[in-house]
Design a protein around this motif. Structure first.
Motif, PDB file in Angstrom:
ATOM      1  N   LYS A   1      -5.149  -3.474   6.111  1.00  0.00           N
ATOM      2  CA  LYS A   1      -4.810  -1.732   5.759  1.00  0.00           C
ATOM      3  C   LYS A   1      -3.656  -1.354   6.939  1.00  0.00           C
ATOM      4  CE  LYS A   1      -6.922   2.782   4.242  1.00  0.00           C
ATOM      5  NZ  LYS A   1      -8.153   3.200   3.794  1.00  0.00           N
TER       6      LYS A   1
ATOM      7  N   HIS B   1       0.726  -1.377   0.429  1.00  0.00           N
ATOM      8  CA  HIS B   1       0.017   0.270   0.141  1.00  0.00           C
ATOM      9  C   HIS B   1       1.005   1.164  -0.174  1.00  0.00           C
ATOM     10  CE1 HIS B   1      -2.955   2.900   1.067  1.00  0.00           C
ATOM     11  NE2 HIS B   1      -3.912   1.951   1.005  1.00  0.00           N
TER      12      HIS B   1
ATOM     13  N   GLY C   1       0.846  -1.797   4.206  1.00  0.00           N
ATOM     14  CA  GLY C   1       0.288  -2.726   3.417  1.00  0.00           C
ATOM     15  C   GLY C   1       0.690  -3.987   3.731  1.00  0.00           C
TER      16      GLY C   1
END
Length: 235
Positions: free
Chosen positions: A177, A136, A181
């Motif tokens: 999350k 992420h 990530g």
């Protein structure tokens, strides 16, 4: 050192001028979220009394030393773990070894991580798990390949493999999350072939991640924990 920083800054300006810069950013403070990859890996192994664990990319052993598995193998070409070699060499020379959980955190490039996923799927026990770090990115600088982060957070373009994992039959995948990530995938079938989207994803940059963000099965730590426990409790 100063000359190196100046060189990277020149590269940064060059990439920005080439249109790689992207204004969008995800406003996430990873350190404000009270869970990380250590908690996930230990949860994945919690039902395995004789748990066999493989970690790709150990370096400082921050995760490796904290994993409570009976049998641990760590692969890193520079430091940490138990095997000093590239992951490609390890998988090539240890084709018979099987693991309950594999954690991938080596080179932060799509090409290498994709190979690690393909090899890890072959090395998993039935019902085994793969977890991956750095899926992420928050900004185009964190995501950019080559690395222009100048010592700050660099996730690279590992995120691309998340879109393949999310669309591969025989895998159940979630993107947590937390902690830059953390992807978690369970192998549901014995012979799983990772969907090949390299032609589509290879040339993409951070803008694609932003535009297609809603296609990823992203969960917070509470929902992700319940998802893992659901699999563990149902065998």
């Amino acid at each position: 050192m100063l000359s190196l920083i100046r060189s990277v800054r020149r590269q940064f300006r060059e990439w920005a001028h080439r249109g790689h810069a992207e204004a969008h950013r995800f406003d996430i403070d990873w350190y404000a979220i009270p869970y990380n990859r250590i908690a996930i890996v230990n949860l994945l192994l919690s039902k395995q009394v004789e748990g066999r664990y493989l970690e790709i990319g150990c370096f400082w052993n921050a995760l490796f030393d904290a994993v409570m598995a009976r049998h641990k193998t760590g692969v890193d070409p520079v430091r940490g773990g138990t095997h000093r070699m590239p992951s490609d060499d390890y998988f090539r020379g240890h084709t018979g070894e099987k693991f309950h959980v594999v954690f991938i955190d080596g080179l932060h490039t799509y090409e290498q991580v994709r190979r690690d996923v393909v090899n890890s799927l072959k090395a998993l026990e039935p019902g085994g798990w793969i977890a991956l770090h750095d899926l992420h990115p928050r900004t185009w600088i964190e995501e950019h390949v080559p690395d222009i982060s100048i010592g700050r957070t660099w996730t690279g373009d590992v995120w691309k493999v998340a879109f393949e994992l999310a669309t591969t039959p025989g895998l159940d995948f979630r993107l947590f999350k937390i902690d830059h990530g953390v992807g978690v995938v369970r192998k549901l079938a014995n012979d799983v072939q990772l969907v090949d989207r390299q032609a589509e994803l290879g040339p993409q940059r951070f803008r694609y991640f932003c535009d297609h963000y809603g296609e990823l099965p992203i969960v917070n730590h509470e929902a992700g924990r319940e998802w893992i426990l659901g699999h563990l409790n149902n065998g």
